[in-house]
Motif scaffolding. Structure first.
Motif, PDB file in Angstrom:
ATOM      1  N   GLU A   1      43.519  -1.966  89.300  1.00  0.00           N
ATOM      2  CA  GLU A   1      44.369  -1.953  90.684  1.00  0.00           C
ATOM      3  C   GLU A   1      44.642  -3.311  91.064  1.00  0.00           C
ATOM      4  OE1 GLU A   1      44.517  -1.049  95.631  1.00  0.00           O
ATOM      5  OE2 GLU A   1      43.076   0.011  94.198  1.00  0.00           O
ATOM      6  N   ILE A   2      43.837  -4.202  91.174  1.00  0.00           N
ATOM      7  CA  ILE A   2      43.909  -5.542  91.647  1.00  0.00           C
ATOM      8  C   ILE A   2      44.834  -6.358  90.511  1.00  0.00           C
ATOM      9  CG2 ILE A   2      42.618  -7.746  91.737  1.00  0.00           C
ATOM     10  CD1 ILE A   2      40.420  -6.294  93.134  1.00  0.00           C
ATOM     11  N   PHE A   3      44.362  -6.318  89.130  1.00  0.00           N
ATOM     12  CA  PHE A   3      45.070  -6.605  88.061  1.00  0.00           C
ATOM     13  C   PHE A   3      46.814  -6.385  88.223  1.00  0.00           C
ATOM     14  CE2 PHE A   3      46.721  -7.151  83.850  1.00  0.00           C
ATOM     15  CZ  PHE A   3      46.134  -8.482  83.474  1.00  0.00           C
ATOM     16  N   LEU A   4      47.007  -5.065  88.490  1.00  0.00           N
ATOM     17  CA  LEU A   4      48.364  -4.869  88.272  1.00  0.00           C
ATOM     18  C   LEU A   4      48.956  -5.434  89.612  1.00  0.00           C
ATOM     19  CD1 LEU A   4      47.937  -1.000  87.391  1.00  0.00           C
ATOM     20  CD2 LEU A   4      48.911  -2.714  86.112  1.00  0.00           C
ATOM     21  N   THR A   5      48.355  -5.647  90.837  1.00  0.00           N
ATOM     22  CA  THR A   5      48.946  -6.195  91.946  1.00  0.00           C
ATOM     23  C   THR A   5      49.358  -7.556  91.659  1.00  0.00           C
ATOM     24  OG1 THR A   5      47.764  -4.737  93.532  1.00  0.00           O
ATOM     25  CG2 THR A   5      48.548  -6.836  94.316  1.00  0.00           C
ATOM     26  N   ASP A   6      48.405  -8.322  90.848  1.00  0.00           N
ATOM     27  CA  ASP A   6      48.317  -9.697  90.740  1.00  0.00           C
ATOM     28  C   ASP A   6      49.834  -9.743  89.539  1.00  0.00           C
ATOM     29  OD1 ASP A   6      46.538 -10.636  92.264  1.00  0.00           O
ATOM     30  OD2 ASP A   6      44.947 -10.439  90.627  1.00  0.00           O
ATOM     31  N   LEU A   7      49.849  -8.892  88.686  1.00  0.00           N
ATOM     32  CA  LEU A   7      50.757  -8.824  87.710  1.00  0.00           C
ATOM     33  C   LEU A   7      52.329  -9.095  88.248  1.00  0.00           C
ATOM     34  CD1 LEU A   7      50.107  -8.817  84.811  1.00  0.00           C
ATOM     35  CD2 LEU A   7      50.972  -6.508  84.604  1.00  0.00           C
ATOM     36  N   SER A   8      52.460  -8.309  89.490  1.00  0.00           N
ATOM     37  CA  SER A   8      53.562  -8.348  90.316  1.00  0.00           C
ATOM     38  C   SER A   8      54.280  -9.778  90.639  1.00  0.00           C
ATOM     39  CB  SER A   8      53.790  -7.391  91.463  1.00  0.00           C
ATOM     40  OG  SER A   8      52.934  -8.100  92.351  1.00  0.00           O
ATOM     41  N   ASN A   9      53.064 -10.834  90.466  1.00  0.00           N
ATOM     42  CA  ASN A   9      53.639 -12.320  90.876  1.00  0.00           C
ATOM     43  C   ASN A   9      53.354 -13.172  89.478  1.00  0.00           C
ATOM     44  OD1 ASN A   9      54.055 -13.931  93.033  1.00  0.00           O
ATOM     45  ND2 ASN A   9      52.142 -14.947  92.749  1.00  0.00           N
ATOM     46  N   THR A  10      53.645 -12.747  88.328  1.00  0.00           N
ATOM     47  CA  THR A  10      53.621 -13.172  87.249  1.00  0.00           C
ATOM     48  C   THR A  10      54.987 -13.411  86.467  1.00  0.00           C
ATOM     49  OG1 THR A  10      52.870 -11.526  85.778  1.00  0.00           O
ATOM     50  CG2 THR A  10      51.142 -12.765  87.052  1.00  0.00           C
ATOM     51  N   VAL A  11      54.883 -14.387  85.399  1.00  0.00           N
ATOM     52  CA  VAL A  11      56.196 -14.359  84.528  1.00  0.00           C
ATOM     53  C   VAL A  11      55.423 -14.217  83.070  1.00  0.00           C
ATOM     54  CG1 VAL A  11      58.013 -15.547  83.431  1.00  0.00           C
ATOM     55  CG2 VAL A  11      57.520 -15.619  86.061  1.00  0.00           C
ATOM     56  N   GLU A  12      56.009 -13.021  82.336  1.00  0.00           N
ATOM     57  CA  GLU A  12      55.462 -12.799  80.863  1.00  0.00           C
ATOM     58  C   GLU A  12      55.964 -14.259  80.168  1.00  0.00           C
ATOM     59  OE1 GLU A  12      54.415  -9.421  77.783  1.00  0.00           O
ATOM     60  OE2 GLU A  12      55.579  -9.124  79.221  1.00  0.00           O
ATOM     61  N   LEU A  13      54.785 -14.692  79.123  1.00  0.00           N
ATOM     62  CA  LEU A  13      55.349 -15.816  78.427  1.00  0.00           C
ATOM     63  C   LEU A  13      55.580 -14.854  76.680  1.00  0.00           C
ATOM     64  CD1 LEU A  13      55.572 -18.474  77.355  1.00  0.00           C
ATOM     65  CD2 LEU A  13      53.060 -18.449  76.623  1.00  0.00           C
ATOM     66  N   SER A  14      56.832 -14.935  76.434  1.00  0.00           N
ATOM     67  CA  SER A  14      57.048 -14.501  75.019  1.00  0.00           C
ATOM     68  C   SER A  14      56.646 -15.375  74.023  1.00  0.00           C
ATOM     69  CB  SER A  14      58.609 -13.621  75.097  1.00  0.00           C
ATOM     70  OG  SER A  14      59.509 -14.870  75.071  1.00  0.00           O
ATOM     71  N   LEU A  15      56.667 -14.614  73.018  1.00  0.00           N
ATOM     72  CA  LEU A  15      56.595 -15.590  71.525  1.00  0.00           C
ATOM     73  C   LEU A  15      57.934 -16.323  71.465  1.00  0.00           C
ATOM     74  CD1 LEU A  15      54.726 -16.501  69.075  1.00  0.00           C
ATOM     75  CD2 LEU A  15      55.772 -14.423  67.861  1.00  0.00           C
ATOM     76  N   GLU A  16      59.002 -15.800  71.565  1.00  0.00           N
ATOM     77  CA  GLU A  16      60.166 -16.489  71.323  1.00  0.00           C
ATOM     78  C   GLU A  16      60.281 -17.792  72.161  1.00  0.00           C
ATOM     79  OE1 GLU A  16      60.121 -12.691  69.754  1.00  0.00           O
ATOM     80  OE2 GLU A  16      59.954 -13.112  72.024  1.00  0.00           O
ATOM     81  N   GLU A  17      60.021 -17.518  73.522  1.00  0.00           N
ATOM     82  CA  GLU A  17      59.997 -18.556  74.471  1.00  0.00           C
ATOM     83  C   GLU A  17      59.059 -19.533  74.060  1.00  0.00           C
ATOM     84  OE1 GLU A  17      58.964 -19.588  79.130  1.00  0.00           O
ATOM     85  OE2 GLU A  17      59.054 -17.549  78.438  1.00  0.00           O
ATOM     86  N   TRP A  18      57.664 -19.507  73.557  1.00  0.00           N
ATOM     87  CA  TRP A  18      56.764 -20.324  73.348  1.00  0.00           C
ATOM     88  C   TRP A  18      57.233 -21.119  72.183  1.00  0.00           C
ATOM     89  CZ3 TRP A  18      53.320 -22.960  75.491  1.00  0.00           C
ATOM     90  CH2 TRP A  18      52.345 -23.476  74.720  1.00  0.00           C
ATOM     91  N   GLU A  19      57.767 -20.423  70.999  1.00  0.00           N
ATOM     92  CA  GLU A  19      58.181 -21.218  70.008  1.00  0.00           C
ATOM     93  C   GLU A  19      59.427 -22.191  70.220  1.00  0.00           C
ATOM     94  OE1 GLU A  19      58.862 -17.933  66.914  1.00  0.00           O
ATOM     95  OE2 GLU A  19      56.673 -17.922  66.412  1.00  0.00           O
ATOM     96  N   ALA A  20      60.171 -22.111  71.355  1.00  0.00           N
ATOM     97  CA  ALA A  20      61.391 -22.798  71.421  1.00  0.00           C
ATOM     98  C   ALA A  20      60.873 -24.013  72.463  1.00  0.00           C
ATOM     99  CB  ALA A  20      62.223 -21.869  72.152  1.00  0.00           C
ATOM    100  N   ARG A  21      59.782 -24.162  72.692  1.00  0.00           N
ATOM    101  CA  ARG A  21      59.262 -25.207  73.630  1.00  0.00           C
ATOM    102  C   ARG A  21      59.556 -26.501  72.809  1.00  0.00           C
ATOM    103  NH1 ARG A  21      54.862 -23.788  70.896  1.00  0.00           N
ATOM    104  NH2 ARG A  21      53.310 -25.149  70.279  1.00  0.00           N
ATOM    105  N   SER A  22      59.758 -27.623  73.716  1.00  0.00           N
ATOM    106  CA  SER A  22      60.294 -28.962  73.257  1.00  0.00           C
ATOM    107  C   SER A  22      59.236 -29.643  72.385  1.00  0.00           C
ATOM    108  CB  SER A  22      60.753 -29.793  74.482  1.00  0.00           C
ATOM    109  OG  SER A  22      59.745 -30.094  75.311  1.00  0.00           O
ATOM    110  N   PHE A  23      59.951 -30.622  71.708  1.00  0.00           N
ATOM    111  CA  PHE A  23      58.893 -31.558  70.960  1.00  0.00           C
ATOM    112  C   PHE A  23      57.989 -32.192  71.505  1.00  0.00           C
ATOM    113  CE2 PHE A  23      58.097 -35.916  69.312  1.00  0.00           C
ATOM    114  CZ  PHE A  23      57.272 -35.561  68.111  1.00  0.00           C
ATOM    115  N   GLN A  24      58.581 -32.947  72.856  1.00  0.00           N
ATOM    116  CA  GLN A  24      57.497 -33.600  73.665  1.00  0.00           C
ATOM    117  C   GLN A  24      56.399 -32.658  74.196  1.00  0.00           C
ATOM    118  OE1 GLN A  24      60.840 -33.085  74.080  1.00  0.00           O
ATOM    119  NE2 GLN A  24      61.641 -35.151  74.553  1.00  0.00           N
ATOM    120  N   ARG A  25      56.534 -31.095  74.433  1.00  0.00           N
ATOM    121  CA  ARG A  25      55.383 -30.498  74.658  1.00  0.00           C
ATOM    122  C   ARG A  25      54.262 -30.310  73.406  1.00  0.00           C
ATOM    123  NH1 ARG A  25      55.691 -27.447  79.431  1.00  0.00           N
ATOM    124  NH2 ARG A  25      57.445 -27.787  80.703  1.00  0.00           N
ATOM    125  N   ARG A  26      55.102 -30.120  72.277  1.00  0.00           N
ATOM    126  CA  ARG A  26      54.275 -29.791  71.224  1.00  0.00           C
ATOM    127  C   ARG A  26      53.378 -31.010  70.975  1.00  0.00           C
ATOM    128  NH1 ARG A  26      56.340 -25.655  67.679  1.00  0.00           N
ATOM    129  NH2 ARG A  26      57.993 -24.545  68.487  1.00  0.00           N
TER     130      ARG A  26
END
Length: 400
Positions: free
Chosen positions: A362-387
């Motif tokens: 129940e606590i985890f689901l409450t916390d989940l409402s205040n999160t942003v999920e990270l997708s594989l597509e978003e992660w692979e598109a990160r900038s060269f500087q970050r990599r």
């Protein structure tokens, strides 16, 4: 040396940039789950996700103490909240209660020396900044005391991620539990063992040992897992790996700092690939920006395997909790990183009980409402500087 120089410059640059961005930033409200008690074994377990609720019950327990108070903390700020705890302990000692306190010297270097002075009735063990003495090559001597424990009158115990300070009262999202029943004895034993192991001073005197009576009975639903570097005992990592290997339905983990070793990553990957719903809830930005960047080096492996990563926004999530298959759960002080799993003194309570697991879900689901999920597509598109920054900092993983 050139690589070390680049690593140092990268770490300093990230830290300065993060500090600049935080200037003037006001804390944002975040969803919390009210305290609720569930029966476990011969007692109850109450879960806290908001510091103000927790501190009120801890201070009430100290105020009601009749025989003994045992308090151990990693960080103890000399601010308004810290003063409230100090005053409560002194008041208890002056009315005849036996009061023992432990705090970590290194974690409180910035705290005023005046705050660290206690009147004689209060027995205080300051875990030293330099713990190795002349045994500089003995790795067993370097663990910090990262635990947070309160035990009152053998009747109630508190353990979890909360340090003591004003910011933690309202601005940080953390998790702590209050335990009653037979499990309290094991929490008291954890405190006493640390006190007795470290009570001897270098010059002339030593604090008296804490003596324990044999418990009246075992509590099979609650077990305390304690890392003891001096004895090369590190059961918390093994506890996690064993529970992950048994999972068949879900693994939901919340961690402030997530820098696992490759075996830990592989255990989560294998679980996800066999169909287990594996979710990690981590800070979007923690209070240690370098640790954030280092932890991201594992994201691609996890995302490709089907592990879902959620990043908590607007506040620092400092909890160290997990729940598996609606049956198993843990709350404690250990992060998933080398310092916690193979370095520091840590303590986690392991609870095998459906009601407790349901509460943590129940606590985890409450916390989940205040999160942003990270997708594989978003992660692979990160900038060269970050990599580039991730690659430069990757060799520091074994140090954190």
């Amino acid at each position: 040396m050139g690589l070390v120089g680049v690593q140092l410059l990268t770490a300093v640059g990230l830290t300065l940039t993060d500090s600049y961005r935080r200037r003037g930033r006001k804390p944002k409200p975040f969803p919390v789950t009210p305290p609720r008690s569930v029966p476990v074994g011969g007692g109850e377990v109450t879960t806290y996700t908001y510091g103000r609720d927790l501190y009120a019950d801890m201070l009430a327990a100290i105020a009601g103490a009749r025989r003994q108070v045992l308090l151990e903390t990693y960080i103890w700020k000399g601010d308004e909240v810290g003063e409230r705890f100090k005053t409560a302990l002194i008041d208890a000692a002056r009315r005849g209660v036996e009061v023992h306190c432990i705090y970590d010297g290194f974690a409180n270097l910035v705290v005023s020396p005046r705050f660290k002075r206690f009147p004689e009735p209060v027995k205080v063990l300051r875990y030293p900044v330099w713990t190795a003495g002349l045994r500089i090559f003995d790795l067993r001597r370097y663990g910090r005391d990262h635990r947070k424990i309160l035990v009152v009158d053998d009747e109630v115990g508190f353990v979890g991620g909360y340090n003591i300070g004003t910011a933690y009262e309202t601005e940080w999202r953390d998790t702590h539990v209050r335990i009653t029943g037979p499990g309290v004895w094991d929490l008291k034993r954890a405190f006493a063992d640390f006190w007795n192991l470290n009570r001897r001073r270098l010059i002339l005197t030593s604090e008296r040992p804490l003596l324990l009576e044999t418990p009246s009975r075992w509590e099979p639903a609650i077990r305390f897992q304690r890392n003891v570097p001096r004895q090369l005992v590190f059961p918390i990592r093994a506890m996690y790996l064993e529970a992950i290997a048994k999972a068949s339905r879900n693994i939901w983990m919340t961690h402030a700092y997530f820098i696992p070793d490759q075996d830990f990553v592989d255990a989560l990957r294998v679980a996800a690939m066999r169909g287990v719903d594996v979710r990690l809830l981590l800070p979007m930005t923690s209070n240690h920006v370098v640790a954030d960047w280092i932890s991201r080096g594992y994201f691609e492996q996890l995302l490709v395997a089907g592990v879902r990563i959620f990043r908590y926004s607007g506040a620092m999530v400092h909890a160290k909790t997990s729940t598996i298959d609606g049956s198993w759960s843990t709350v404690g002080t250990a992060n998933v990183d080398r310092l916690s799993l193979q370095g520091n003194y840590e303590i986690n309570v392991e609870i095998i009980d459906a009601s407790m697991a349901s509460k943590l879900e129940e606590i985890f689901l409450t916390d989940l409402s205040n999160t942003v999920e990270l997708s594989l597509e978003e992660w692979e598109a990160r900038s060269f500087q970050r990599r580039f920054a991730e690659a430069i900092l990757a060799p520091l993983r074994p140090l954190l």
